[in-house]
Design a protein around this motif. Sequence first.
Motif, PDB file in Angstrom:
ATOM      1  N   VAL A 187      44.346  47.628  35.511  1.00  0.00           N
ATOM      2  CA  VAL A 187      43.356  46.940  36.350  1.00  0.00           C
ATOM      3  C   VAL A 187      42.851  45.671  35.669  1.00  0.00           C
ATOM      4  O   VAL A 187      42.914  44.574  36.232  1.00  0.00           O
ATOM      5  CB  VAL A 187      42.161  47.856  36.681  1.00  0.00           C
ATOM      6  N   ALA A 188      42.381  45.814  34.430  1.00  0.00           N
ATOM      7  CA  ALA A 188      41.734  44.685  33.751  1.00  0.00           C
ATOM      8  C   ALA A 188      42.638  43.459  33.696  1.00  0.00           C
ATOM      9  O   ALA A 188      42.257  42.367  34.128  1.00  0.00           O
ATOM     10  CB  ALA A 188      41.311  45.106  32.336  1.00  0.00           C
ATOM     11  N   ASN A 189      43.848  43.627  33.192  1.00  0.00           N
ATOM     12  CA  ASN A 189      44.708  42.462  33.011  1.00  0.00           C
ATOM     13  C   ASN A 189      45.442  42.049  34.280  1.00  0.00           C
ATOM     14  O   ASN A 189      45.856  40.900  34.402  1.00  0.00           O
ATOM     15  CB  ASN A 189      45.699  42.729  31.880  1.00  0.00           C
ATOM     16  N   ARG A 190      45.576  42.964  35.223  1.00  0.00           N
ATOM     17  CA  ARG A 190      46.188  42.573  36.496  1.00  0.00           C
ATOM     18  C   ARG A 190      45.299  41.566  37.226  1.00  0.00           C
ATOM     19  O   ARG A 190      45.776  40.694  37.958  1.00  0.00           O
ATOM     20  CB  ARG A 190      46.420  43.808  37.376  1.00  0.00           C
ATOM     21  N   ILE A 191      43.997  41.670  36.997  1.00  0.00           N
ATOM     22  CA  ILE A 191      43.058  40.736  37.621  1.00  0.00           C
ATOM     23  C   ILE A 191      42.762  39.557  36.696  1.00  0.00           C
ATOM     24  O   ILE A 191      42.733  38.397  37.127  1.00  0.00           O
ATOM     25  CB  ILE A 191      41.753  41.469  37.997  1.00  0.00           C
ATOM     26  N   LEU A 192      42.558  39.844  35.390  1.00  0.00           N
ATOM     27  CA  LEU A 192      42.156  38.797  34.457  1.00  0.00           C
ATOM     28  C   LEU A 192      43.257  37.783  34.179  1.00  0.00           C
ATOM     29  O   LEU A 192      43.018  36.571  34.199  1.00  0.00           O
ATOM     30  CB  LEU A 192      41.717  39.433  33.135  1.00  0.00           C
ATOM     31  N   MET A 193      44.471  38.242  33.912  1.00  0.00           N
ATOM     32  CA  MET A 193      45.519  37.325  33.464  1.00  0.00           C
ATOM     33  C   MET A 193      45.936  36.298  34.524  1.00  0.00           C
ATOM     34  O   MET A 193      46.166  35.139  34.189  1.00  0.00           O
ATOM     35  CB  MET A 193      46.730  38.109  32.960  1.00  0.00           C
ATOM     36  N   PRO A 194      46.045  36.672  35.804  1.00  0.00           N
ATOM     37  CA  PRO A 194      46.320  35.619  36.789  1.00  0.00           C
ATOM     38  C   PRO A 194      45.224  34.551  36.838  1.00  0.00           C
ATOM     39  O   PRO A 194      45.514  33.372  37.064  1.00  0.00           O
ATOM     40  CB  PRO A 194      46.409  36.390  38.113  1.00  0.00           C
ATOM     41  N   MET A 195      43.963  34.953  36.609  1.00  0.00           N
ATOM     42  CA  MET A 195      42.883  33.971  36.577  1.00  0.00           C
ATOM     43  C   MET A 195      43.046  33.026  35.385  1.00  0.00           C
ATOM     44  O   MET A 195      42.938  31.803  35.517  1.00  0.00           O
ATOM     45  CB  MET A 195      41.526  34.659  36.502  1.00  0.00           C
ATOM     46  N   ILE A 196      43.331  33.601  34.204  1.00  0.00           N
ATOM     47  CA  ILE A 196      43.553  32.768  33.023  1.00  0.00           C
ATOM     48  C   ILE A 196      44.759  31.859  33.237  1.00  0.00           C
ATOM     49  O   ILE A 196      44.732  30.668  32.913  1.00  0.00           O
ATOM     50  CB  ILE A 196      43.745  33.660  31.778  1.00  0.00           C
ATOM     51  N   ASN A 197      45.826  32.415  33.803  1.00  0.00           N
ATOM     52  CA  ASN A 197      47.040  31.630  34.040  1.00  0.00           C
ATOM     53  C   ASN A 197      46.771  30.477  35.004  1.00  0.00           C
ATOM     54  O   ASN A 197      47.273  29.362  34.831  1.00  0.00           O
ATOM     55  CB  ASN A 197      48.130  32.545  34.599  1.00  0.00           C
ATOM     56  N   GLU A 198      45.948  30.730  36.019  1.00  0.00           N
ATOM     57  CA  GLU A 198      45.618  29.678  36.983  1.00  0.00           C
ATOM     58  C   GLU A 198      44.762  28.591  36.341  1.00  0.00           C
ATOM     59  O   GLU A 198      44.896  27.403  36.649  1.00  0.00           O
ATOM     60  CB  GLU A 198      44.899  30.276  38.201  1.00  0.00           C
TER      61      GLU A 198
END
Length: 299
Positions: A187-198
């Motif tokens: 959950v945490a990185n499925r949501i966090l990492m796309p935000m960081i990547n964007e």
Amino acid sequence: MRRIAVIGAGTMGNGIAHVFAQNGFKVHLIDVSQDALNKGIDTISSNLDRMLAKEKISVAEKETTLSNITSFTELEEGVLTTDLVVEAATENEALKLKIFKQLDEYCDANTILATNTSSISITKIAAATKRPEKVIGMHFMNPVPIMALVEIIRGYSTSDTTTQSIMDLSEKLGKIPTEVNDYPGFVANRILMPMINEAIETVHHGVAGVQEIDRVMKLGMAHPMGPLQLADFIGLDVCLSILNVMYNGFKNSKYAPSPLLVNMVTAGKMGVKSGEGFYDYTNSRKAEKISAQFEKNYK
């Protein structure tokens, strides 16, 4: 469970060892390098000193915490007689599969095997053992002594008994365990990492500068730390690894890492740990300052 083995003395490993030891558990901290072990224990000692300065612990509590930790460079020796092993090695699938195959051989049949992986399949890791019902994800957040959340990830075969044991144990550490299922990034990185990547893509396309993007997210979205600063804190190589796991797992282009992220990691710009990422940390005091800011924001 009173005797815990932690594999890896890096940022996550020494934080996990710190939390267990401070809560009265006997900890076997394991790494292939004695230098890495010494550095990890020095970090724990420094973190305890900060707690001591803030009067959150006593001198005796610091000494007891450190005395609860024993270091090992041999995996087999370190995991013998332990009730739980928490693997916190590099986020590399092949390495984790190798470690778990060895753990299955070395550990008592009743020992629970946990991994601190932030994205790799628990089911796949468990398949490297003959005890998949006793394999579970125990994903701590960084910095471990401060952050309350622990993602508890069930693999396909993880038993209810194993899950409940680790949920209960996490609460004894003063953490808030949250059970999730086994999908890439959890959950945490499925949501966090796309935000960081964007956010990285926004820099890459020249929409705004690094500080401006972080300022928008901090002041406009009430984030305690901007996504680019957070990426530096996590480690850009770790961010890239997690994105690759999700991209390969879902086969969806929205998880494809930004070319800028790939280039920065290739160039050795990993963030705080390398001295440079989206921000400059070549002065060690700057790195300490960002860590102190993170701690302040999450209190």
